[in-house]
Design a protein around this motif. Structure first.
Motif, short mmCIF file in Angstrom:
data_model
loop_
_atom_site.label_atom_id
_atom_site.label_comp_id
_atom_site.label_asym_id
_atom_site.label_seq_id
_atom_site.Cartn_x
_atom_site.Cartn_y
_atom_site.Cartn_z
N TRP A 73 -10.18 -22.61 20.67
CA TRP A 73 -10.19 -21.65 19.91
C TRP A 73 -10.76 -20.22 21.18
O TRP A 73 -10.71 -19.02 20.36
CB TRP A 73 -10.65 -21.94 18.80
CG TRP A 73 -11.43 -21.63 17.76
CD1 TRP A 73 -10.75 -19.84 17.91
CD2 TRP A 73 -11.26 -21.38 16.41
NE1 TRP A 73 -11.36 -19.16 16.39
CE2 TRP A 73 -10.99 -20.55 15.66
CE3 TRP A 73 -11.78 -22.39 15.67
CZ2 TRP A 73 -11.35 -20.64 14.34
CZ3 TRP A 73 -11.93 -22.84 14.13
CH2 TRP A 73 -11.67 -21.50 13.61
N PRO A 102 -1.60 -12.41 15.30
CA PRO A 102 -1.97 -12.25 13.83
C PRO A 102 -1.66 -12.99 13.01
O PRO A 102 0.32 -14.27 13.42
CB PRO A 102 -1.23 -10.76 12.85
CG PRO A 102 0.13 -10.74 13.87
CD PRO A 102 -0.45 -11.14 15.36
N GLY A 103 -2.56 -14.36 11.56
CA GLY A 103 -1.79 -15.32 10.93
C GLY A 103 -2.76 -16.41 10.69
O GLY A 103 -4.01 -15.82 11.77
N SER A 104 -2.52 -16.99 10.09
CA SER A 104 -4.04 -18.00 10.21
C SER A 104 -4.01 -18.87 10.82
O SER A 104 -3.24 -19.83 11.20
CB SER A 104 -3.74 -18.61 8.33
OG SER A 104 -4.82 -19.49 8.20
N VAL A 105 -5.45 -19.32 11.36
CA VAL A 105 -5.22 -19.95 12.73
C VAL A 105 -5.56 -21.69 12.43
O VAL A 105 -5.47 -22.46 12.86
CB VAL A 105 -6.71 -19.89 13.62
CG1 VAL A 105 -6.63 -18.57 14.01
CG2 VAL A 105 -7.55 -19.85 12.66
N TRP A 106 -5.93 -21.99 11.35
CA TRP A 106 -6.02 -23.14 10.28
C TRP A 106 -5.10 -24.20 10.77
O TRP A 106 -5.19 -25.81 11.12
CB TRP A 106 -6.86 -23.39 8.92
CG TRP A 106 -7.65 -22.33 8.62
CD1 TRP A 106 -8.47 -21.19 8.09
CD2 TRP A 106 -8.96 -22.64 9.58
NE1 TRP A 106 -9.04 -20.91 8.30
CE2 TRP A 106 -9.32 -21.48 9.47
CE3 TRP A 106 -9.24 -23.95 10.35
CZ2 TRP A 106 -11.46 -21.74 9.31
CZ3 TRP A 106 -11.32 -23.76 10.47
CH2 TRP A 106 -12.09 -22.86 10.07
N PRO A 107 -3.49 -23.80 10.10
CA PRO A 107 -2.89 -25.24 10.78
C PRO A 107 -2.93 -25.20 11.89
O PRO A 107 -2.65 -26.63 12.48
CB PRO A 107 -1.57 -24.21 10.15
CG PRO A 107 -1.79 -23.16 9.55
CD PRO A 107 -3.09 -22.80 10.05
N TYR A 108 -2.44 -24.51 12.83
CA TYR A 108 -3.47 -24.27 14.31
C TYR A 108 -3.75 -25.18 14.70
O TYR A 108 -4.04 -26.86 15.56
CB TYR A 108 -3.22 -23.33 15.35
CG TYR A 108 -1.59 -22.73 14.72
CD1 TYR A 108 -0.50 -22.79 15.73
CD2 TYR A 108 -1.66 -21.65 13.97
CE1 TYR A 108 0.46 -22.38 15.13
CE2 TYR A 108 0.02 -20.39 13.58
CZ TYR A 108 0.47 -21.64 13.92
OH TYR A 108 1.73 -20.26 14.19
N ARG A 148 0.58 -18.34 18.24
CA ARG A 148 1.43 -18.93 16.99
C ARG A 148 2.69 -18.88 16.46
O ARG A 148 3.58 -18.30 16.51
CB ARG A 148 0.38 -17.19 16.14
CG ARG A 148 -0.86 -17.00 16.06
CD ARG A 148 -1.90 -17.71 15.52
NE ARG A 148 -2.80 -17.47 15.87
CZ ARG A 148 -4.24 -17.18 15.17
NH1 ARG A 148 -3.29 -16.49 14.43
NH2 ARG A 148 -4.65 -16.97 15.45
N LEU A 200 -3.21 -20.94 19.63
CA LEU A 200 -3.91 -19.57 19.26
C LEU A 200 -3.53 -18.41 19.10
O LEU A 200 -3.50 -17.18 18.94
CB LEU A 200 -4.93 -19.84 19.02
CG LEU A 200 -6.07 -21.33 17.85
CD1 LEU A 200 -7.32 -21.70 18.11
CD2 LEU A 200 -5.41 -21.37 16.27
#
Length: 156
Positions: free
Chosen positions: A47, A66-72, A118, A115
């Motif tokens: 990260w 861009p986008g959410s990091v939590w699923p990764y 994505r 990350l």
């Protein structure tokens, strides 16, 4: 007459000085903490590595996609736990070279790539499969018969 004594005979075996390659017995909680620590370290370092890229943004290198990091993060934490668990289970049976470093590097690389890029779910699954396949190969090499033993060489 001077007699020589073999201090490291079969009855007096001392553990090796370096802790790198040895069987790792112990209580289950210690292995679970080790697995969680290795997975957290790999995801954390990945990260941090994904937070920036070398070079200015005008060359087309944005800091991260861009986008959410939590699923990764969740996917690579699970993958890191599985990889660390397999490596630790192998290290319980046979001496294994660099068990922690291998699990951290595989998790770090997967997290860093995911990350920064994505990818969609199929590509993310493929990346995780590559990491787990590398883990399986590392463990299989250690578990093959005669892997940790050196053969006696005959004098010619």
């Amino acid at each position: 007459m001077i007699q020589s004594h073999d201090l490291c005979g079969p009855d007096d075996i001392t553990p090796p000085e370096d802790d790198e390659e040895r069987v790792r017995p112990g209580p289950l909680w210690r292995h679970a903490v080790w697995m969680a620590g290795i997975a957290a370290l790999g995801v954390g370092l990945g990260w941090v590595g994904a937070l920036f890229r070398i070079g200015p943004e005008e060359y087309g290198l944005p800091p991260a996609a861009p986008g959410s990091v939590w699923p990764y993060v969740a996917a690579w934490t699970a993958t890191g736990l599985v990889a660390a668990g397999a490596i630790r289970a192998t290290a319980l049976r046979v001496p294994l070279y660099a068990p922690g470093q291998i699990a951290v590097v595989l998790t770090l690389l997967g997290t860093r790539i995911s990350l920064g890029w994505r990818p969609e779910a199929p590509a993310l699954g493929a990346l995780a499969a590559v990491a787990l396949t590398a883990t399986a190969v590392w463990c299989a090499l250690a578990l093959r018969p005669g892997a940790g033993r050196t053969g006696e060489r005959r004098a010619a």
